[in-house]
Design a protein around this motif. Sequence first.
Motif, short mmCIF file in Angstrom:
data_model
loop_
_atom_site.label_atom_id
_atom_site.label_comp_id
_atom_site.label_asym_id
_atom_site.label_seq_id
_atom_site.Cartn_x
_atom_site.Cartn_y
_atom_site.Cartn_z
N GLN A 52 0.82 -1.22 0.00
CA GLN A 52 0.00 0.00 0.00
C GLN A 52 0.85 1.27 0.00
OE1 GLN A 52 -2.57 -1.47 3.39
NE2 GLN A 52 -4.08 -0.32 2.23
N CYS A 89 -10.64 -0.08 4.12
CA CYS A 89 -9.24 -0.22 3.69
C CYS A 89 -8.72 1.15 3.30
CB CYS A 89 -9.18 -1.18 2.50
SG CYS A 89 -7.51 -1.39 1.84
N LEU A 90 -7.50 1.47 3.72
CA LEU A 90 -6.93 2.79 3.43
C LEU A 90 -6.74 3.01 1.93
CD1 LEU A 90 -4.38 3.05 6.36
CD2 LEU A 90 -6.59 4.17 6.15
N HIS A 131 -7.05 -9.30 6.89
CA HIS A 131 -7.10 -8.25 5.87
C HIS A 131 -5.68 -7.86 5.42
CE1 HIS A 131 -8.91 -4.33 4.26
NE2 HIS A 131 -7.61 -4.09 4.24
N GLU A 132 -4.79 -7.67 6.39
CA GLU A 132 -3.44 -7.19 6.06
C GLU A 132 -2.62 -8.28 5.37
OE1 GLU A 132 -2.92 -4.11 6.03
OE2 GLU A 132 -4.69 -3.62 7.20
N HIS A 135 -3.31 -8.49 1.77
CA HIS A 135 -2.63 -7.50 0.94
C HIS A 135 -1.30 -8.03 0.39
CE1 HIS A 135 -4.90 -3.79 0.90
NE2 HIS A 135 -5.10 -3.81 2.20
ZN ZN Z 1 -6.42 -2.72 3.27
#
Ligand code: ZN
Length: 174
Positions: A52, A89-90, A131-132, A135
């Motif tokens: 990210q 999510c960012l 979630h992480e 990624h």
């Molecule tokens: Zn995320």
Amino acid sequence: MAERTIVPFGDPILRKVAKPVVDFGERTNKIVDDLVDTLYAEHGRAGLAAPQIGILRRIVVMDCGDGLLELINPEILKVDGEQVGPEACLSFPGYTGIVKRYNYVKIKSQDRRGKPFTLEAEEYLARCIQHEIDHLDGKLFIDYIENDQLYYKQSKRKVNVMEVRRMTFQNVQN
Ligand code: ZN
């Protein structure tokens, strides 16, 4: 100390598989520091993965209310149960979706010096971890939306999951 720009969905890097960290020196330290600075740069950020901020390494940081957690090369060892709840999510500013996750996870990981450890988590923290780690494998929360329950901003109106998902695959080459 550096806050980094968060890559928004549509950038192909979010669909790539990140490489394991093998060098636990200065470079890894710097990536972890930048992730932590970016996580705490704004109130309410729960987790951030290296892709990210444009770095394809298996590193995530999170603070789900119980303090900072830094995971290098995390792997899920065991899962149990399920939970269904809201997730954001960012890389998807303004979006919230309802996602089913395991309620419990046990993981193994390394710290920023390479020291291995295991961790068990439930509920919200378990959700953050799943979630992480996703990624790091190019998977995004919109891949798992329950019954098309994806919302934008405060509106109660659903947005088209397929459309958003399609946008995350644009410009992706294998
Ligand atoms: Zn995320």
